[in-house]
Scaffold this motif. Sequence first.
Motif, mmCIF file in Angstrom:
data_model
loop_
_atom_site.group_PDB
_atom_site.id
_atom_site.type_symbol
_atom_site.label_atom_id
_atom_site.label_comp_id
_atom_site.label_asym_id
_atom_site.label_seq_id
_atom_site.Cartn_x
_atom_site.Cartn_y
_atom_site.Cartn_z
ATOM 1 N N GLY A 135 26.541 94.646 -59.720
ATOM 2 C CA GLY A 135 27.092 93.504 -59.013
ATOM 3 C C GLY A 135 27.886 92.577 -59.916
ATOM 4 N N ASP A 136 28.220 91.414 -59.385
ATOM 5 C CA ASP A 136 29.019 90.419 -60.103
ATOM 6 C C ASP A 136 28.464 89.021 -59.868
ATOM 7 O OD1 ASP A 136 31.708 91.717 -61.154
ATOM 8 O OD2 ASP A 136 31.312 92.621 -59.190
ATOM 9 N N VAL A 137 28.525 88.188 -60.899
ATOM 10 C CA VAL A 137 28.253 86.757 -60.729
ATOM 11 C C VAL A 137 29.511 86.142 -60.127
ATOM 12 C CG1 VAL A 137 27.709 84.582 -61.875
ATOM 13 C CG2 VAL A 137 26.644 86.708 -62.662
ATOM 14 N N TYR A 138 29.399 85.644 -58.915
ATOM 15 C CA TYR A 138 30.584 85.141 -58.206
ATOM 16 C C TYR A 138 30.682 83.620 -58.233
ATOM 17 C CZ TYR A 138 27.263 84.123 -54.465
ATOM 18 O OH TYR A 138 26.200 83.644 -53.751
ATOM 19 N N ALA A 139 29.565 82.922 -58.575
ATOM 20 C CA ALA A 139 29.580 81.458 -58.568
ATOM 21 C C ALA A 139 28.411 80.928 -59.392
ATOM 22 C CB ALA A 139 29.500 80.919 -57.145
ATOM 23 N N LEU B 14 22.392 77.688 -61.502
ATOM 24 C CA LEU B 14 22.042 79.010 -61.006
ATOM 25 C C LEU B 14 23.232 79.962 -61.120
ATOM 26 C CD1 LEU B 14 20.181 78.022 -57.715
ATOM 27 C CD2 LEU B 14 19.126 78.980 -59.768
ATOM 28 N N ARG B 15 23.021 81.085 -61.767
ATOM 29 C CA ARG B 15 24.023 82.150 -61.772
ATOM 30 C C ARG B 15 23.822 82.977 -60.501
ATOM 31 N NH1 ARG B 15 26.507 84.013 -66.319
ATOM 32 N NH2 ARG B 15 25.984 86.168 -65.796
ATOM 33 N N GLU B 16 24.742 82.838 -59.567
ATOM 34 C CA GLU B 16 24.598 83.484 -58.262
ATOM 35 C C GLU B 16 25.318 84.834 -58.304
ATOM 36 O OE1 GLU B 16 24.619 81.130 -54.888
ATOM 37 O OE2 GLU B 16 23.989 79.305 -55.917
ATOM 38 N N ARG B 17 24.548 85.889 -58.089
ATOM 39 C CA ARG B 17 25.067 87.254 -58.221
ATOM 40 C C ARG B 17 25.057 87.954 -56.870
ATOM 41 N NH1 ARG B 17 25.990 91.136 -62.293
ATOM 42 N NH2 ARG B 17 25.507 89.543 -63.868
ATOM 43 N N ARG C 111 41.448 83.301 -53.180
ATOM 44 C CA ARG C 111 41.251 82.452 -52.003
ATOM 45 C C ARG C 111 39.790 82.011 -51.889
ATOM 46 N NH1 ARG C 111 43.248 83.641 -45.773
ATOM 47 N NH2 ARG C 111 42.317 81.767 -44.865
ATOM 48 N N THR C 112 38.865 82.956 -52.076
ATOM 49 C CA THR C 112 37.445 82.611 -51.998
ATOM 50 C C THR C 112 37.041 81.700 -53.150
ATOM 51 O OG1 THR C 112 36.903 84.655 -50.830
ATOM 52 C CG2 THR C 112 35.113 83.561 -51.999
ATOM 53 N N LYS C 113 37.564 81.952 -54.337
ATOM 54 C CA LYS C 113 37.242 81.090 -55.478
ATOM 55 C C LYS C 113 37.672 79.655 -55.216
ATOM 56 C CE LYS C 113 37.517 84.802 -58.908
ATOM 57 N NZ LYS C 113 38.288 85.385 -60.031
ATOM 58 N N LEU D 290 30.846 76.228 -59.524
ATOM 59 C CA LEU D 290 31.645 76.600 -60.678
ATOM 60 C C LEU D 290 31.939 78.097 -60.581
ATOM 61 C CD1 LEU D 290 29.808 74.697 -63.546
ATOM 62 C CD2 LEU D 290 31.836 73.968 -62.291
ATOM 63 N N ILE D 291 33.082 78.502 -61.118
ATOM 64 C CA ILE D 291 33.447 79.909 -61.126
ATOM 65 C C ILE D 291 33.253 80.453 -62.536
ATOM 66 C CG2 ILE D 291 35.273 81.587 -60.663
ATOM 67 C CD1 ILE D 291 34.273 80.004 -58.210
#
Length: 276
Positions: A116-120, A236-239, A261-263, A272-273
């Motif tokens: 996965g990816d940390v998105y926020a 929090l690192r949201e993944r 766009r989502t960022k 935070l991104i």
Amino acid sequence: MFERRRTILKMLTAGGVWMTAASWGVARAQSRRAPANEERKPEPPTIAASSDLQPLLAEIVGGFEAETGMKPRIALGTARYFYSQILAGAPFEMFLSSDEALVTQLVDADRTEGRGDVYAIGRLAFYVPSESPLKADNFLGDIRSALRDGRLQRFAIADPVADSYGRLAEEALRRKLVWEEIQPLLAIGSDVTHTAQIAISGAVQGALVAYSQAGQLMVARGGKCSLVSDTLCAPLRERMVLLKNAGDTARRFYRYMLSDRTKTILKRYGFLIPAG
């Protein structure tokens, strides 16, 4: 900006693709009870999302649908609840988790496609309604003073066991050395969205909530909201991660979550991104 958030709130309550974790469970049970010979329409994929995303997911899903014509269903709840459901075989196709560690555990349990990816990056906020005697400050200094002089009578946080933001709230209050003292005054929300609802109801004089909810709270009830200092609790690192049975809609939504766009939407709501 607040007028835009009023519109988002209406979208979230309009029905359609939105459900709470509890209502998702009811829908699944009803689906299992349907007659075997009854013709069923293909169901859109269900994506499990932590409830701190509730204020903004309607906007993201709306943009995704306009761009692709696809409409996923979003189940909102605590990351820990969805983690347990996924381990138990729930047919989610994608998981947006406020707790990165839970995604890592699902990866180790071979329930995901990749890591996965940390998105926020999510952060905690101190919300004070307009009529409250408390002062909203980044270091929660007035909470200690209000406990001493009797101004604080009731305070809301999310469940620290079930909700990632509840865990942050406990961490921050412990570092301020007021955790034991504030215990009798706590109103515990089942998740961070429920905690925000408690704050909006006027039942408390302050609350620790997700920073993404700040605009929603101030539109609904007024008051002030301060970002809690990182010295009191780590962000929090949201993944997010695709699960083993992910279909094309979920895969495209995953890519859309990483789009510029989502960022932009995430940043507007206080996330935070992560770099890169």
